[in-house]
Design a protein around this motif. Structure first.
Motif, PDB file in Angstrom:
ATOM      1  N   UNK A  68       0.844  -1.204   0.000  1.00 21.79           N
ATOM      2  CA  UNK A  68       0.000   0.000   0.000  1.00 21.79           C
ATOM      3  C   UNK A  68       0.874   1.247   0.000  1.00 21.79           C
ATOM      4  N   UNK A  69       1.918   1.256   0.811  1.00 26.43           N
ATOM      5  CA  UNK A  69       2.834   2.399   0.831  1.00 26.43           C
ATOM      6  C   UNK A  69       3.532   2.602  -0.508  1.00 26.43           C
ATOM      7  N   UNK A  70       3.941   1.501  -1.146  1.00 22.60           N
ATOM      8  CA  UNK A  70       4.591   1.597  -2.454  1.00 22.60           C
ATOM      9  C   UNK A  70       3.620   2.112  -3.506  1.00 22.60           C
ATOM     10  N   UNK A  71       2.361   1.704  -3.423  1.00 26.59           N
ATOM     11  CA  UNK A  71       1.361   2.176  -4.388  1.00 26.59           C
ATOM     12  C   UNK A  71       1.111   3.679  -4.211  1.00 26.59           C
ATOM     13  N   UNK A  72       1.041   4.128  -2.978  1.00 21.70           N
ATOM     14  CA  UNK A  72       0.844   5.570  -2.719  1.00 21.70           C
ATOM     15  C   UNK A  72       2.049   6.357  -3.212  1.00 21.70           C
ATOM     16  N   UNK A  73       3.247   5.874  -2.919  1.00 15.46           N
ATOM     17  CA  UNK A  73       4.446   6.589  -3.369  1.00 15.46           C
ATOM     18  C   UNK A  73       4.538   6.591  -4.893  1.00 15.46           C
ATOM     19  N   UNK A  74       4.202   5.466  -5.527  1.00 11.91           N
ATOM     20  CA  UNK A  74       4.248   5.381  -6.992  1.00 11.91           C
ATOM     21  C   UNK A  74       3.274   6.329  -7.656  1.00 11.91           C
ATOM     22  N   UNK A  75       2.071   6.435  -7.102  1.00 13.49           N
ATOM     23  CA  UNK A  75       1.107   7.370  -7.686  1.00 13.49           C
ATOM     24  C   UNK A  75       1.547   8.817  -7.477  1.00 13.49           C
ATOM     25  N   UNK A  76       2.196   9.110  -6.355  1.00 16.78           N
ATOM     26  CA  UNK A  76       2.694  10.466  -6.108  1.00 16.78           C
ATOM     27  C   UNK A  76       3.876  10.790  -7.017  1.00 16.78           C
ATOM     28  N   UNK A  77       4.759   9.814  -7.223  1.00 18.39           N
ATOM     29  CA  UNK A  77       5.948  10.046  -8.045  1.00 18.39           C
ATOM     30  C   UNK A  77       5.602  10.212  -9.516  1.00 18.39           C
ATOM     31  N   UNK A  78       4.524   9.607  -9.974  1.00 17.75           N
ATOM     32  CA  UNK A  78       4.165   9.692 -11.395  1.00 17.75           C
ATOM     33  C   UNK A  78       3.084  10.724 -11.669  1.00 17.75           C
ATOM     34  N   UNK A  79       2.885  11.660 -10.754  1.00 21.52           N
ATOM     35  CA  UNK A  79       1.856  12.678 -10.945  1.00 21.52           C
ATOM     36  C   UNK A  79       2.242  13.616 -12.084  1.00 21.52           C
ATOM     37  N   UNK A  80       1.297  14.378 -12.575  1.00 17.19           N
ATOM     38  CA  UNK A  80       1.515  15.311 -13.672  1.00 17.19           C
ATOM     39  C   UNK A  80       2.243  16.542 -13.133  1.00 17.19           C
ATOM     40  N   UNK A  81       3.448  16.783 -13.605  1.00 22.08           N
ATOM     41  CA  UNK A  81       4.267  17.878 -13.094  1.00 22.08           C
ATOM     42  C   UNK A  81       4.317  19.065 -14.056  1.00 22.08           C
ATOM     43  N   UNK A  82       3.561  19.047 -15.126  1.00 19.20           N
ATOM     44  CA  UNK A  82       3.671  20.105 -16.131  1.00 19.20           C
ATOM     45  C   UNK A  82       3.127  21.432 -15.633  1.00 19.20           C
ATOM     46  N   UNK A  83       2.216  21.433 -14.675  1.00 19.33           N
ATOM     47  CA  UNK A  83       1.664  22.695 -14.181  1.00 19.33           C
ATOM     48  C   UNK A  83       2.748  23.512 -13.507  1.00 19.33           C
ATOM     49  N   UNK A  84       3.570  22.890 -12.702  1.00 19.93           N
ATOM     50  CA  UNK A  84       4.653  23.596 -12.038  1.00 19.93           C
ATOM     51  C   UNK A  84       5.694  24.109 -13.019  1.00 19.93           C
ATOM     52  N   UNK A  85       5.957  23.329 -14.073  1.00 16.34           N
ATOM     53  CA  UNK A  85       6.935  23.751 -15.066  1.00 16.34           C
ATOM     54  C   UNK A  85       6.464  24.991 -15.807  1.00 16.34           C
ATOM     55  N   UNK A  86       5.174  25.047 -16.127  1.00 16.09           N
ATOM     56  CA  UNK A  86       4.642  26.206 -16.841  1.00 16.09           C
ATOM     57  C   UNK A  86       4.770  27.449 -15.969  1.00 16.09           C
ATOM     58  N   UNK A  87       4.464  27.326 -14.696  1.00 13.51           N
ATOM     59  CA  UNK A  87       4.573  28.474 -13.795  1.00 13.51           C
ATOM     60  C   UNK A  87       6.028  28.913 -13.644  1.00 13.51           C
ATOM     61  N   UNK A  88       6.953  27.958 -13.567  1.00 13.54           N
ATOM     62  CA  UNK A  88       8.363  28.310 -13.448  1.00 13.54           C
ATOM     63  C   UNK A  88       8.864  28.986 -14.712  1.00 13.54           C
TER      64      UNK A  88
END
Length: 76
Positions: free
Chosen positions: A15-35
């Motif tokens: 369960x911990x690995x699944x939570x970490x995996x979903x967090x690690x593969x989240x969509x990061x493009x929103x932060x890149x656009x703001x930066x």
């Protein structure tokens, strides 16, 4: 009961690995656009600052360039 405890440990790990995996593969493009937008604003501000500095330096040099040069003769 001890066997159940040993089976729960890997279950919590999965369960911990699944939570970490979903967090690690989240969509990061929103932060890149703001930066990138922030970097563009910074670059524009630096260009405006550089243009203002160049204009003020030119104003300081212009009066010195327009004054007549004083020449001395080597009649020592």
């Amino acid at each position: 009961m001890a066997a159940l405890a040993w089976l729960l440990i890997p279950l919590f790990a999965v369960v911990g690995a699944a939570i970490w995996g979903s967090w690690a593969s989240r969509n990061k493009t929103i932060g890149d656009v703001a930066e990138l937008a922030g970097y563009a604003r910074f670059r524009d501000a630096m260009e405006r600052s550089h243009a203002t500095t160049a204009d003020s330096a030119r104003v300081e040099r212009e009066p010195a360039a327009t004054t007549p040069a004083v020449t001395t003769s080597p009649s020592g």
